[in-house]
Scaffold this active site. Sequence first.
Site, PDB file in Angstrom:
ATOM      1  CG  ASP A 186      -1.057   6.399   1.540  1.00 44.18           C
ATOM      2  OD1 ASP A 186      -1.911   5.978   0.744  1.00 44.18           O
ATOM      3  OD2 ASP A 186      -1.094   6.177   2.764  1.00 44.18           O
ATOM      4  CG  HIS A 229      -1.915   1.133   1.175  1.00 43.54           C
ATOM      5  ND1 HIS A 229      -2.269   1.860   2.283  1.00 43.54           N
ATOM      6  CD2 HIS A 229      -2.612   1.666   0.140  1.00 43.54           C
ATOM      7  CE1 HIS A 229      -3.152   2.778   1.941  1.00 43.54           C
ATOM      8  NE2 HIS A 229      -3.375   2.676   0.642  1.00 43.54           N
TER       9      HIS A 229
END
Length: 393
Positions: A19, A17
Amino acid sequence: MYLVGEALIGEGAELAHIDLLLGSKEGPVGSAFANAVSQLSMGHTPLLAVVRPNLLTKPATVIIPKVTLKDMEQVNEMFGPVQAAVAKAIADSLEEGAFKDIDIEGIAIIASAFVHPEAKDYNRIYRYNYGATKLALHRALDKFPDEKTLVYEKDRAAHGIMGFKVQRLWDPPYLQVAMDLVDMGKVAQVLKEVPQNDHVIIEAGTPLIKKFGLNVIGEIRKLRPNAFIIADMKILDTGNLEARMAADATADAVVVSGLAPTSTIEKAISEARKVGIYSIIDMLNVQNPAKLIEKLKVKPDIVELHRAIDTEETAHAWGDIPAMKKAAGGKLLVATAGGIRVEVVKDALKAGADILVVGRSITASKDIGHATDEFLDQLNREEIDQFRIMTDF
């Protein structure tokens, strides 16, 4: 100004993940970049993205661990496959022309990376983080998602890690199975035998809630975790408090009586909106539903045209449904309830109904599954996303 991108790729403990922030070195991203490199934090030590030792990727990228690195195995994963993957994804994107017309020396990238403590497979860690970084970067550059995509996807989305889907009613018509029951054994039987279907709603009926309290919502949720569950509380007072109680019990919608004071109805609707659940007005014995809707300062999500069980032998008359939707500003679902049988479903839909509320025709049937299927066949609605191939989202 800076751009934002996000991506989740992979499965198991090795899923990635990312960002990502991209912006000018002279702006807030540049300041955050410099602070990250110069002000280290134990367990979250930032690291520059390098393709290999002594080969910095461009644009300059710093990686921030999202999870506290507690042992050398996690440190090695972050400083090994994750670092290499992020750097290579940025470098490959540069080669592919992603930064065309952008001064790569004038921008910086911040990539927050997740590594699960149980991750072990370096190959998967690398490949998943590479893909997630590249996807997050391109989403940032493309300003993805646009408003149209976001609005289209938000109610069909299922979070990859959360483990369950929060159902929303964006694809009518629906079949609402009303469990006006007082036997938890029977409730369990109904929940087991009613087919899993995107167009089925489960209602905890008023008698069920009166006997077992709102805790019954949680019991239903254990058996049907992804179901859209309505708490038919028929609120008459303390609208905001009771709506909050329904939400706290994990209900997806709460019912307020149309006979309640206007202020009570409005408070229930406002509280439901605040906590993210649907508000339903039960119009049982309300003489002019459209007029009631029109005078409300805040409009409900659903109106239920409900004929009481004691009077359901009278003719099917649901009133002027188009007028009710107009009074609500056009965005209103209308449910028809009370003695709904298979042979009248088409009439109800033709009249403008979005939800068919069915009780004993299903719950008292000797073959609950078959009875439910008969109603679903009348809705003529395929499963949501049944034929959609899912990739990025």
